[in-house]
Enzyme design. Structure first.
Site, short mmCIF file in Angstrom:
data_model
loop_
_atom_site.label_atom_id
_atom_site.label_comp_id
_atom_site.label_asym_id
_atom_site.label_seq_id
_atom_site.Cartn_x
_atom_site.Cartn_y
_atom_site.Cartn_z
CB THR A 200 -0.92 0.00 1.23
OG1 THR A 200 -0.12 -0.33 2.36
CG2 THR A 200 -2.00 -1.03 1.06
N GLY A 239 5.01 -2.72 7.76
CA GLY A 239 5.45 -3.30 9.04
C GLY A 239 6.81 -3.95 8.92
CD GLU A 506 -4.70 -10.43 6.45
OE1 GLU A 506 -5.12 -10.73 5.33
OE2 GLU A 506 -3.50 -10.44 6.75
#
Lengths: 715, 715
Positions: A200, A239, A506
């Site tokens: 993203t 992350g 998710e």
């Protein structure tokens, strides 16, 4: 101001006077001589094990809830309590392990990485990516079990592990081919490489297809060139990137001979073995977050970074050395879907692990409610145990029933997943979407209720609160966990912040629920067009005549599996008809399909909820059938009825769409109260069945007086 | 694996292809020659001020919402942005002020204290405790205004201020007499003394009457002796105590001549001027918390601490030098209530200030939704602005309407409070209980929805998420605030943790709602017994015939004030009858009054909600009537109808108790969607009316692309 002397004894000297007088002689000059009383008249902790009975085989119940790998779970729980890295602390004579959340994000990130290395060194991750084909099912189940244990300790730790194994490792596994598997999977399992997942961007999150990162192919050197063309194309929230990752899977638009072939994934090294950022890579931090500060989320810019041709993950499409684009899938939409579909595993993992967070919260709150007393029912009576207040039972016990029901649901999903076949893919996709949304919402609500019932007392105690005496008689569930929920060490309040993100991981839960309804309407339309009966997704009940619900709902009807399944099916059937008719009416009025779905999103969510709860109830019934008659079986019956009836009470759809009349609804609500009262004596046994070791609960779940005793060291 | 060469152009090259090609020539060896495109085809930020119209006088609207002291508020906002203590940071070319929450609790506590000293030095607290009688009303209003501004900056700061002024200062003011006022109020206002409020104990929180701390009187020395007899009697959660307080108001059982006279309050010095803990005092920390770590909550033990007789706060009762207990109030229950009743101010303060937290969240989310786009409706169309999705409007705009409605409610309560008379006390008590509970619940929900609609995108972006392309068409409100809500700097997610405690401060919300219903049933019984009409608490409508609701709910009926008031009154009337009848039936069956209330707590909460919403609607109507015809008036009408109808939609009571049929309910829901759509063009104007300066919003409310631009300094 006038005062009158008040010499008469008040008429409301309670038993507490006796307590008070025991201390008077130390200092008072009063001539009043009190009977010598023991220290024991002061408030004392009494373990619930003394007063409560164990009513059924809690080991058997735990086996049914956890389903598998009980010993392995306990081994890992033990491993976590044995090392200083996991911050064991003694409180009230017991050891508790929990991270130090008073650390800065920098400190939390470093210790999270060290914890991962410790787990790696102790073989926890063995086989997570390299298990042999003949043992895949067992290895996958064990991975679920270990991951749940890690979640129970700390969600930052779990998230950092998930990014590395499920996203980076999963991408190599699903999108890569043999050359990638051979080169990367073993090194990933051993943490020789540390992976992250750069999909993203600042400008495009949900709308992944719109990402702006570009990759081109330079056939003169046989390299791909990946570039971040503008600020909105920076990869965002990645992350593991800000501090530790050595490699990433980068998603970008792949441009071959000037033609955009859509989104593809490539392996890019971002740091060398010494942790230095590679040339033409820029990395920045995402900063402090509202939770999960142990995860180092970062941003990344690619400045025409060159990578070998072999780094394209090529299971879906490839580029030949001379620059030909090759794919078995011609349709770019299908190609995009192929890139994303394999990662259903994420939702299965969340569905399975999120339930344990509810279990932690419930175990703490229920144990506390079996030791904490508040207010007397009569002038000189003893204070009442929190869980003996009807409102307190009603707040906590239905949540326990739901949590158990969802455990059976999760076990069903997990079994379907580890034994997956191509035919089961659709069901896995739909059920995992539904469960992930429903379970994480439940989870947040449980922690919320828990922390609320837990914090209010001590929030009251913060000093900002004064409750007039005339309120007192009415405060049954207000004292809940003595307010210790505000303290980070007591986990519940803190869990809430940490797990909040789960309802959006998710896939946003609302999106997922709409996904579910779109799958159901597709089945509906297919069945109508083909004039074939419904098959799959549990929709076979749609082939039967509409179930008839008795107008007089007696206790025994309400508790019967027939009634419960019938009314759940009736709601689902009605909502499926209703949703299909709303969508087709809008289309008949000229709306596009896209808009028609957009305008009916509320019915879609109601339908998805009906589907979810019917599916969970079915898995509960299947679990119940397998239990042999006896104490455990009857507890199962109580839990199942509590689950079914509280679900009815809480869903306005039953009244809104006429499945229940107001009178029937009133009967349901009354029965929930009765069920809570009947279940009350089984509470401690149920808590023991949840399988969370004491060290992973918190001081208020045990001797909270001892845990708060003065010691100069606390200064 | 087989590949086929794909040479044909895909049929779905979107406009994005043009963007991509502009960057290709830099690196590609492709023979494809692209038109030269500007950098501007990349995603860019466009301020909503360019596209949106200002439709009404936003200054006028702000005056109606804030009600008073607009200039003073803006002065204080300015003061907070001018000093490094408040951590101003430039992002995207604008200044934002917000505390650094990456600090340890120790650091947060110290900087919070320094901020208080800064405010004190700049005269913010002048007159908070020492205003002259002739200016009390104005001073109290100004205090409300300043306190709201402080809450907008940081809730730890506000809480530490509230403990010192409202609890410590309020106790001196209400429980003390002239000698205490003369000695302590000025020094408190100037922070020469730092006060805290030691009421609740480890063993007794809500049940304050059960506290175990003991005070006796030693007439030989003219001193009181205060003692903590056992561990459960340690004072717990005392805000301001762990690090800074010099004095506390200690609550204890007062024992005179062996007789317990009940709870009394005394001033105890706990630290000397150098910060050293006084002899016979032990203080410990409460530790890290889930929020409000800028507040130093502590625990305290009194080891036979001796204090002068004059330190008893003696407005309710006194002890003469020779040890005679003197009180004008003979009944100990009444005496206890007298100690607690004056502190209604806390609930009024929370009702008034909590609304601003919703305003911060809404202003950020709505501004973002006017600048962020996601997904196209058509293959080559532009992405759609978030607020143009119906589901996004429906998620945010009704919350805006509720927030405005509650502002009018708060203004009504505030005016009643600052002009309080003994006759108004009951109404103030009941309304402040109802509003405090309803507003803080709303507040949490708004922040939750806000942070959810805000975080999911970037949570998706954390890397844990993959959304299949076929979801895309259906994700209207999912992209909301681009997920930036997870970042602490963007405030919303973080506000949620910080303000969570609010719903339990000053009484748990559930308890308060039950309180409200008990007050209403008392009115009901009184009216029945006396056969007198209802008077007060807005219950006069009970004297009228039962309102008739039309079966066909047209749009114009639904938007009429008559219908809205009628249906709100109908619900309240029905629930009041129902509650009274349930309680009396249970009593007739032999239940005690206490138990009868305990068993009907659900109906009690439903009734309290009905009372609250009817009261708020009335205050909204009063505000609306005062607005002269024009653009603002019609916006008022839309907001009021949104408030009324969303309240109906969300309360299951209307269906459950038969006030609405399912068909009528469906008409209400449809009208809410229409109202949202009609209100959409007024959104930016409404946001500007909320009165939160830009510096107190967050980077995503403005140019979030610029705020995320790469800079080496960010490393």
């Amino acid at each position: 101001m006038e005062f009158s002397s008040s010499k008469s004894l008040t008429d409301q000297i309670t038993r507490r006077a006796r307590i008070l007088t025991s201390h008077l002689n130390q200092v008072t000059t009063s001539c009043y001589s009190s009977p010598s009383l023991e220290q024991s008249v002061c408030l004392e902790y009494s373990p619930p094990e003394i007063s409560e009975k164990i009513n059924f085989d809690t080991q058997e119940m735990r086996k049914l809830l956890d389903d598998h790998d009980i010993e392995d779970r306990d081994w890992l729980f033990g491993l976590l309590t044995q090392n200083e890295l996991f911050c064991p602390k003694i409180s009230g004579g017991k050891v508790f392990v929990t991270p130090d959340y008073n650390q800065s994000k920098e400190q939390q990130r470093e210790v999270t990485m060290k914890r991962i290395e410790y787990l790696c060194d102790h073989g926890v991750f063995n086989g997570w990516l390299t298990s042999k084909t003949d043992g895949i099912e067992a290895a996958e189940k064990r991975k679920f079990a270990f991951y749940s244990v890690i979640c129970i300790y700390d969600y930052s730790l779990a998230t950092k592990v998930a990014v590395h194994f499920f996203l980076w490792g999963g991408a190599i596994h699903f999108f890569g081919t043999k050359r990638h598997h051979d080169k990367w999977l073993k090194d990933t399992e051993n943490y020789v490489v540390k992976g992250c997942f750069a999909m993203t961007e600042l400008g495009h999150g949900s709308n992944v297809r719109g990402i702006e990162t570009i990759t081109t192919y330079d056939k003169s050197t046989g390299e791909f060139v990946i570039n971040t063309p503008c600020e909105s194309a920076q990869k965002y929230w990645i992350g593991g990137l800000a501090n530790h990752a050595t490699h990433t899977v980068a998603f970008s638009q792949l441009y071959i001979d000037g033609v955009n072939q859509g989104i593809h994934a490539l392996i890019v090294q971002v740091r060398d073995a010494h942790g230095n950022v590679c040339p033409n890579i820029r990395i920045a931090d995402c900063g402090h977050k509202i939770g999960l500060n142990g995860v180092d989320n970062g941003r990344i810019w690619f400045d025409n970074v060159r990578i070998p041709r072999e780094n394209l993950l090529n299971s879906v499409a490839d580029v030949s050395p001379d620059g030909q684009y090759l794919s078995a899938i011609k349709n770019p939409d299908q190609r995009f879907a192929a890139f994303l579909a394999p990662l259903t595993s994420g939702r299965v993992t969340i569905s399975v692990s999120s339930i344990y967070q509810s279990k932690i919260g419930l175990a703490i709150a229920l144990r506390y409610s079996l030791t904490r007393r508040a207010f007397s029912n009569s002038p000189n009576g003893p204070e009442v145990l929190l869980l003996d207040y009807p409102s307190h039972q009603r707040r906590l016990l239905p949540l326990l029933a739901k949590t158990c029901a969802m455990s059976f649901g999760a076990n069903y999903l997990k079994r379907m997943y580890v034994n997956r076949t191509p035919q089961a893919n659709k069901t896995i996709h739909v059920v995992s979407s539904a469960f992930k949304a429903a379970f994480t919402w439940h989870n947040m609500r449980t922690l919320q209720v828990k922390s609320h019932t837990n914090i209010y007392l001590n929030v009251l105690q913060r000093g900002n609160v004064l409750i007039p005496s005339y309120w007192n008689t009415y405060q049954e569930c207000r004292e809940a966990c003595g307010g210790q929920g505000l303290k980070t060490e007591n986990r519940m309040g803190h869990l809430k912040s940490e797990y909040d993100v789960q309802s959006t991981f998710e896939g946003d839960n609302h999106v997922l629920m709409q996904q579910v309804s779109k799958a159901l309407i597709a089945e509906y339309i297919a069945a109508q067009k083909m004039k074939k009966p419904f098959k799959g997704l549990g929709l076979e009940h749609m082939n039967d005549p509409c179930p008839a619900i008795p107008a007089q709902l007696t206790s025994s009807i309400l508790r019967s599996t027939n009634f419960q399944m019938d009314i759940f099916c009736l709601r689902e059937r009605d909502l499926l008809h209703r949703f299909a008719s709303e969508v087709s009416q809008l289309q008949a009025q000229g709306e596009s399909k896209v808009n028609a779905f957009m305008l009916t999103y509320q019915t879609a969510e109601d339908l998805a909820k009906a589907f979810t709860e019917r599916t969970v109830l079915q898995t509960f019934l299947e679990a119940e059938v397998a239990v042999s008659d006896g104490a455990l079986k009857s507890v199962f019956g109580l839990l199942r009825s509590m689950y079914a009836l509280i679900s009815i009470e809480e869903d306005i759809s039953f009244l809104r769409y006429g499945c229940l009349s107001p009178d029937m609804d009133a009967a349901v609500r009354k029965e929930v109260t009765k069920l809570c009262n009947e279940f009350r004596p089984h509470t401690l046994s149920a808590v023991k069945s949840l399988g969370i070791p004491d060290a992973f609960l918190s001081p208020i779940a045990f001797d909270w007086v001892a845990a708060n005793t003065w010691s100069p060291a606390q200064q």
